[in-house]
Design a protein around this motif. Structure first.
Motif, PDB file in Angstrom:
ATOM      1  N   TYR A   1     -12.517 -13.246  48.632  1.00  0.00           N
ATOM      2  CA  TYR A   1     -13.032 -12.262  49.594  1.00  0.00           C
ATOM      3  C   TYR A   1     -13.324 -10.922  48.914  1.00  0.00           C
ATOM      4  O   TYR A   1     -14.266 -10.217  49.292  1.00  0.00           O
ATOM      5  CB  TYR A   1     -12.034 -12.060  50.732  1.00  0.00           C
ATOM      6  CG  TYR A   1     -12.176 -13.055  51.853  1.00  0.00           C
ATOM      7  CD1 TYR A   1     -13.284 -13.031  52.694  1.00  0.00           C
ATOM      8  CD2 TYR A   1     -11.201 -14.007  52.079  1.00  0.00           C
ATOM      9  CE1 TYR A   1     -13.416 -13.935  53.726  1.00  0.00           C
ATOM     10  CE2 TYR A   1     -11.321 -14.923  53.114  1.00  0.00           C
ATOM     11  CZ  TYR A   1     -12.429 -14.884  53.940  1.00  0.00           C
ATOM     12  OH  TYR A   1     -12.567 -15.779  54.960  1.00  0.00           O
TER      13      TYR A   1
ATOM     14  N   LEU B   1      -7.878 -14.675  48.990  1.00  0.00           N
ATOM     15  CA  LEU B   1      -8.097 -13.231  49.112  1.00  0.00           C
ATOM     16  C   LEU B   1      -8.914 -12.693  47.952  1.00  0.00           C
ATOM     17  O   LEU B   1      -9.751 -11.788  48.122  1.00  0.00           O
ATOM     18  CB  LEU B   1      -6.749 -12.511  49.188  1.00  0.00           C
ATOM     19  CG  LEU B   1      -5.936 -12.726  50.466  1.00  0.00           C
ATOM     20  CD1 LEU B   1      -4.546 -12.130  50.322  1.00  0.00           C
ATOM     21  CD2 LEU B   1      -6.647 -12.110  51.669  1.00  0.00           C
TER      22      LEU B   1
ATOM     23  N   GLU C   1      -2.006 -12.557  56.759  1.00  0.00           N
ATOM     24  CA  GLU C   1      -1.068 -13.121  55.790  1.00  0.00           C
ATOM     25  C   GLU C   1       0.338 -12.583  56.012  1.00  0.00           C
ATOM     26  O   GLU C   1       1.326 -13.319  55.922  1.00  0.00           O
ATOM     27  CB  GLU C   1      -1.531 -12.790  54.363  1.00  0.00           C
ATOM     28  CG  GLU C   1      -2.841 -13.436  53.961  1.00  0.00           C
ATOM     29  CD  GLU C   1      -2.756 -14.947  53.980  1.00  0.00           C
ATOM     30  OE1 GLU C   1      -1.775 -15.500  53.439  1.00  0.00           O
ATOM     31  OE2 GLU C   1      -3.658 -15.576  54.565  1.00  0.00           O
TER      32      GLU C   1
ATOM     33  N   LEU D   1      -7.446  -9.082  56.930  1.00  0.00           N
ATOM     34  CA  LEU D   1      -7.060 -10.324  56.251  1.00  0.00           C
ATOM     35  C   LEU D   1      -5.601 -10.261  55.788  1.00  0.00           C
ATOM     36  O   LEU D   1      -4.850 -11.237  55.914  1.00  0.00           O
ATOM     37  CB  LEU D   1      -7.974 -10.579  55.060  1.00  0.00           C
ATOM     38  CG  LEU D   1      -9.463 -10.780  55.353  1.00  0.00           C
ATOM     39  CD1 LEU D   1     -10.233 -10.935  54.040  1.00  0.00           C
ATOM     40  CD2 LEU D   1      -9.679 -11.992  56.236  1.00  0.00           C
ATOM     41  N   LEU D   2      -5.200  -9.120  55.259  1.00  0.00           N
ATOM     42  CA  LEU D   2      -3.824  -8.965  54.801  1.00  0.00           C
ATOM     43  C   LEU D   2      -2.839  -9.010  55.964  1.00  0.00           C
ATOM     44  O   LEU D   2      -1.725  -9.541  55.828  1.00  0.00           O
ATOM     45  CB  LEU D   2      -3.665  -7.654  54.033  1.00  0.00           C
ATOM     46  CG  LEU D   2      -4.427  -7.544  52.710  1.00  0.00           C
ATOM     47  CD1 LEU D   2      -4.228  -6.157  52.105  1.00  0.00           C
ATOM     48  CD2 LEU D   2      -3.969  -8.607  51.722  1.00  0.00           C
TER      49      LEU D   2
ATOM     50  N   TYR E   1      -8.092  -5.314  44.461  1.00  0.00           N
ATOM     51  CA  TYR E   1      -9.073  -4.802  45.426  1.00  0.00           C
ATOM     52  C   TYR E   1      -9.472  -3.375  45.078  1.00  0.00           C
ATOM     53  O   TYR E   1     -10.672  -3.026  45.063  1.00  0.00           O
ATOM     54  CB  TYR E   1      -8.486  -4.875  46.835  1.00  0.00           C
ATOM     55  CG  TYR E   1      -9.377  -4.281  47.894  1.00  0.00           C
ATOM     56  CD1 TYR E   1     -10.381  -5.028  48.489  1.00  0.00           C
ATOM     57  CD2 TYR E   1      -9.216  -2.955  48.305  1.00  0.00           C
ATOM     58  CE1 TYR E   1     -11.202  -4.476  49.452  1.00  0.00           C
ATOM     59  CE2 TYR E   1     -10.029  -2.392  49.270  1.00  0.00           C
ATOM     60  CZ  TYR E   1     -11.020  -3.160  49.841  1.00  0.00           C
ATOM     61  OH  TYR E   1     -11.838  -2.607  50.781  1.00  0.00           O
TER      62      TYR E   1
ATOM     63  N   ILE F   1      -2.844  -8.231  44.690  1.00  0.00           N
ATOM     64  CA  ILE F   1      -4.154  -8.377  45.320  1.00  0.00           C
ATOM     65  C   ILE F   1      -4.708  -7.020  45.747  1.00  0.00           C
ATOM     66  O   ILE F   1      -5.924  -6.776  45.682  1.00  0.00           O
ATOM     67  CB  ILE F   1      -4.076  -9.357  46.513  1.00  0.00           C
ATOM     68  CG1 ILE F   1      -5.466  -9.911  46.825  1.00  0.00           C
ATOM     69  CG2 ILE F   1      -3.455  -8.707  47.728  1.00  0.00           C
ATOM     70  CD1 ILE F   1      -6.053 -10.763  45.750  1.00  0.00           C
TER      71      ILE F   1
ATOM     72  N   TYR G   1      -3.341 -16.039  47.792  1.00  0.00           N
ATOM     73  CA  TYR G   1      -3.833 -15.108  46.776  1.00  0.00           C
ATOM     74  C   TYR G   1      -5.251 -15.455  46.324  1.00  0.00           C
ATOM     75  O   TYR G   1      -6.123 -14.585  46.244  1.00  0.00           O
ATOM     76  CB  TYR G   1      -2.879 -15.115  45.583  1.00  0.00           C
ATOM     77  CG  TYR G   1      -3.211 -14.119  44.508  1.00  0.00           C
ATOM     78  CD1 TYR G   1      -2.822 -12.787  44.609  1.00  0.00           C
ATOM     79  CD2 TYR G   1      -3.940 -14.502  43.386  1.00  0.00           C
ATOM     80  CE1 TYR G   1      -3.133 -11.873  43.628  1.00  0.00           C
ATOM     81  CE2 TYR G   1      -4.260 -13.595  42.394  1.00  0.00           C
ATOM     82  CZ  TYR G   1      -3.854 -12.286  42.516  1.00  0.00           C
ATOM     83  OH  TYR G   1      -4.175 -11.371  41.539  1.00  0.00           O
TER      84      TYR G   1
ATOM     85  N   PHE H   1     -10.611  -5.989  54.882  1.00  0.00           N
ATOM     86  CA  PHE H   1      -9.610  -6.583  53.983  1.00  0.00           C
ATOM     87  C   PHE H   1      -8.203  -6.372  54.523  1.00  0.00           C
ATOM     88  O   PHE H   1      -7.336  -7.242  54.383  1.00  0.00           O
ATOM     89  CB  PHE H   1      -9.743  -5.980  52.591  1.00  0.00           C
ATOM     90  CG  PHE H   1      -9.014  -6.745  51.532  1.00  0.00           C
ATOM     91  CD1 PHE H   1      -9.430  -8.014  51.159  1.00  0.00           C
ATOM     92  CD2 PHE H   1      -7.895  -6.220  50.917  1.00  0.00           C
ATOM     93  CE1 PHE H   1      -8.762  -8.731  50.187  1.00  0.00           C
ATOM     94  CE2 PHE H   1      -7.214  -6.923  49.946  1.00  0.00           C
ATOM     95  CZ  PHE H   1      -7.649  -8.186  49.581  1.00  0.00           C
TER      96      PHE H   1
END
Length: 867
Positions: free
Chosen positions: A28, A25, A82, A78-79, A278, A274, A22, A75
């Motif tokens: 970022y 992120l 995860e 990136l998720l 965002y 998150i 978390y 983004f």
């Protein structure tokens, strides 16, 4: 609520690396925010941590600049990483849990088939004993034997075998044969043969006694047989050991399964939080599609997966009930719940909690602090610091001031300045408290609590009846405590309740962000908007809480400003100055206003207060805004290019029932306060009306007991101590004794000259000491000055004094908003404001606001007929 804290305290420690990253992120998100604003021409994303560049995918139009679409793709990638990590860990852990549960169920079934006592374990209930030894008289030291009986699961055959064993082998062999639970007959025979050579000689009388006792137990067992025995309800040591073993296995597996369910829930909350952040920072709409299309369709969040976990938990509970609690499922659930990790619930943060945390860290509320020190830096060294053979001697500035105050106090007691002891002693206490309050030699609220003690012990109160006698200590104590908790104090607590409810339900942020969304991107407009918002917020959530909230709201703006931009210190100082001005705008916005109402006779109602305070505050805000624009010139960057501010986006949250309920109660309470004079015969005082929000919010669960504990009770006690001292100055006849001095001071002066002189005195004093303490000391004097004018105007001068107390804002220590502003730092820990900022801008702003009160405010007070 801070999800990073919730994740930290609720995650399984051994799985920490497998949870959603978390914090990483979130970093970022801030990087992407800067890149979107800068619109990089090469279409590259700067990695602020590694100082590298990562090529982003171009958008659908083929453009290379960083925009929302490319940021969304980056983004989402990136998720996805995860999500893949979480999915892999979950499937592996779930497979292990499934295998362990299957093994556990098989082992439980096997134990059911074995029965209560497997073959060869007839003596598992006997305890380990040491070898028998004969003492010097040849007597046998007997062992402590456990006594199996019907209640412990032994059958008559077991006992008959024991008797024969005793007869053939002796005591030591019998006990040795049953030592290990579950030993086989062959093992016992081998053990019997090996121990025959070491068999001790047992006296016949001793052996007979043992055989008799065992036979009696056998007879009792034959009369009371136990039916349907199993290892889960037998009372043998073997059965207890089996149950303890399975209890540990089931509990460990249960905690793992519950932890796995919590793992799924926490990670889902992590994705939701998150993505929400965002969307909020980059004004995107990625949350809904990503959650629905990616997260909720992944294996850990499928309905059948959740159902499988719940089924496992139910099965483990049933196994625990069978193996441990004799079939009692409720007891099993209770015991398993105790074994779980404590789940820490984080409620929504409020500005009150933030202020309490800052005060505990020593960042604010700890007296004057030199600007230029970083928050958390060690305090300045003592004036004198040396070591003697009796210990270390440290003489600090506070200790010096405390000593001076004490010396002055006892000197005034020993040398009375007035003829009568009551006003003379009261004058000594007044000087003592003034020095302690002004220098903060001890915390302000401690001085306030000490005041009632001194007033009672030195008997400064005279009776208020026609006899005018000196009250005894007991009578004085009752009088002082009766005036300390006044309706005004209840009004202050009601104001705290309203402020806490507004903050807790997020009403303040929703409304403020919607107002600020219209500010645009021009620095001057944004500056004025924040000043208006800070002033308005100070009216309802106090000038103590409003700057804390506003400093939180400006962080996204400060992050995107160019280095060394003059707009950052200008904006922070503007919020602090506006919050000080807002402290005069409503009766509950600051404690000094409540002290003003307490000394007025009759007190103003809210409509009369607003008719004077709102125009004065509005004009002051506009003039200070213009002054700051001239002083900082925040519209340009260091290289002279025009500065454009990141726009504030309105909150997308819709009002829920709690927010509507809080809004309704607040509007109703404020409306009743405005018409209090008209309904006084029904409610008695504004303090009674203040009880309504307390009952409405705490009884319905909007506020909790913890919220009540977070109120700034130090301010309440300061106000209570000030009220006690003010009443004592009046009841001791000290003000009457000062009549001659006051008349000489104002003799020959016109009324408006008195207003100007009083305004200057109040401004100077309130600049260097707390605004609340300044009002405690100066409001009674203003009342006496107004009463001794040729044409008395006590209420007018009291009101004027209270308004000017809020305008003392020329120093970093001048009021809570300035103290909070002085501690604001940038990303590298450097302070935004210096002493020069306050002296160069705070002092002129204070003078401007005071002049507005002494001119426009004075005229409005005369217009409403205030005397």
């Amino acid at each position: 609520m801070k999800f990073s804290s919730s994740l930290k305290f609720n995650a399984v420690a051994e799985w920490w690396d497998e949870y959603i990253a978390y914090s990483a992120l979130k970093k970022y998100i801030f990087q992407l925010e800067k890149q979107v604003l800068e619109s990089n021409e090469n279409g590259q994303l700067h990695d602020l941590e590694a100082n590298e560049r990562s090529r982003l995918m171009a958008n659908e139009r083929g453009e290379g600049s960083m925009n929302i679409r490319t940021a969304d793709k980056f983004f989402a990638t990136l998720l996805d990483k995860e999500l893949e990590k979480i999915l892999k860990f979950y499937t592996e852990t779930e497979a292990d849990v499934a295998k362990d549960i299957e093994t556990l169920e098989a082992d439980v079934a096997q134990k059911d088939a074995e029965g209560p006592s497997p073959a060869g374990s007839e003596y598992e209930d006997d305890e380990d004993d040491e070898d028998d030894e004969d003492d010097e008289d040849g007597k046998l030291h007997r062992r402590s034997l456990s006594r199996p009986g019907p209640a412990r699961g032994h059958s008559p055959n077991d006992l008959r075998y024991s008797v024969s064993d005793y007869g053939e082998m002796g005591l030591s062999t019998t006990l040795s044969a049953g030592r290990a639970s579950g030993s086989s007959p062959d093992a016992r025979r081998r053990h019997r043969k090996s121990s025959e050579a070491e068999r001790p000689v047992i006296p016949r009388s001793t052996l007979s006694n043992i055989i008799d006792k065992v036979a009696r137990r056998a007879s009792f067992s034959e009369q009371s047989p136990i039916l349907d025995q199993s290892v889960w309800n037998a009372q043998t040591n073997h059965a207890r050991d089996v149950r303890m073993l399975f209890k540990r296995r089931i509990t460990t597996l249960y905690n793992t399964t519950v932890g796995l369910r919590s793992y799924v829930e926490l990670n889902y909350s992590g994705f939701r939080k998150i993505l929400k952040k965002y969307d909020k920072v980059l004004d995107s709409s990625l949350q809904a599609p990503y959650l629905h299309e990616k997260v909720e369709t992944a294996y850990p969040w499928l309905p059948e997966t959740k159902s499988k976990l719940n089924t496992w938990i139910s099965n483990l509970t049933a196994l625990y009930a069978k193996c441990v609690t004799h079939g009692d499922v409720a007891a099993a659930q209770k015991q398993l719940k105790i074994q779980q990790r404590e789940h820490i619930v984080w409620e929504r943060d409020t500005v009150w909690r933030q202020m309490i945390a800052q005060e505990r860290r020593g960042e604010i509320g700890d007296g004057p602090k030199a600007i230029g020190e970083s928050p958390g830096k060690e305090k300045k060294p003592a004036l004198i610091d040396f070591t003697t053979r009796w210990g270390r001697v440290r003489i600090t500035k506070r200790l010096v001031w405390f000593s001076i105050a004490t010396i002055v106090f006892f000197a005034l007691l020993a040398n009375p300045v007035l003829d009568r002891p009551e006003p003379s002693n009261c004058f000594a206490i007044l000087c003592y408290a003034t020095i302690l309050w002004a220098t903060e030699a001890i915390p302000l609220f401690v001085t306030s609590i000490f005041v009632p003690f001194l007033l009672s012990v030195f008997r400064v109160i005279r009776s208020q009846d026609g006899y005018d006698t000196r009250l005894t200590t007991s009578q004085a104590t009752k009088y002082i405590f009766s005036v300390m908790f006044s309706p005004t104090i209840m009004l202050l607590i009601g104001g705290f309740t309203i402020a806490s409810a507004i903050s807790k339900t997020n009403i303040d942020r929703v409304l403020i962000t919607r107002v600020l969304s219209f500010a645009g991107t021009r620095p001057s407009t944004v500056l004025l908007s924040f000043m208006i918002v800070s002033c308005f917020a100070s009216m309802w959530i106090s000038n103590v809480a409003a700057p804390t909230l506003c400093f939180t709201l400006i962080r996204p703006i400060l992050r995107t400003l160019p280095p060394k931009s003059s707009f950052a210190p200008c904006l922070i100082l503007a919020i602090a100055l506006a919050a000080n001005i807002g402290g005069q705008s409503s009766p509950i916005s600051s404690p000094q206003n409540l002290i003003v109402l307490q000394h007025m006779d009759p007190p103003l109602d809210w409509l009369e207060w607003f008719s004077v305070a709102l125009p004065v505050s509005g004009v002051s805000i506009i003039l200070i805004w213009l002054f700051l624009l001239l002083s900082y010139r925040p519209g340009k960057t260091v290289d002279g290019t025009p500065l454009e501010i990141k726009p504030i986006r309105a909150s997308k949250e819709k009002f829920n029932w709690k927010q509507y309920w809080v809004s309704f109660v607040c509007i109703l309470t404020i409306g009743l306060w405005c018409v209090e004079h008209s309904i006084e015969q029904y409610v008695g005082d504004m303090g009674i009306i203040a009880i309504l929000p307390i009952v409405a919010f705490f009884s319905t669960g909007v506020l909790k007991k913890d919220d009540f504990e977070q109120f700034l009770w130090s301010i309440v006690f300061i106000a209570m101590g000030g009220s006690a001292l003010g009443k004592a100055v009046e009841a001791s006849k000290l003000l009457e004794a000062m009549d001659v001095v006051i008349r000489d001071m104002i003799s020959g002066l016109s009324f408006y000259v008195v207003v100007i002189v009083l305004s200057a005195v109040v401004l100077v004093i309130s600049t260097f000491i707390s605004h609340t303490i300044a009002s405690v000391l100066l409001v009674p004097i203003a009342a006496e000055v107004g009463a001794n004018l040729p044409e008395p105007h006590p209420n007018l001068l009291i009101f004027l004094t209270g308004l000017i107390c809020s305008t003392g804002m020329g120093m970093p220590v001048s009021g809570f908003p300035n103290q909070t502003a002085a501690t604001q730092t940038d990303d590298v820990g450097e302070l935004y404001l210096t002493n020069v900022d306050f002296l160069k801008n705070g002092v002129p702003a204070s003078i401007i606001a005071t002049v507005v009160v002494a001119t426009l405010g004075f005229g409005l007070m005369k217009a409403i007929g205030l005397q």
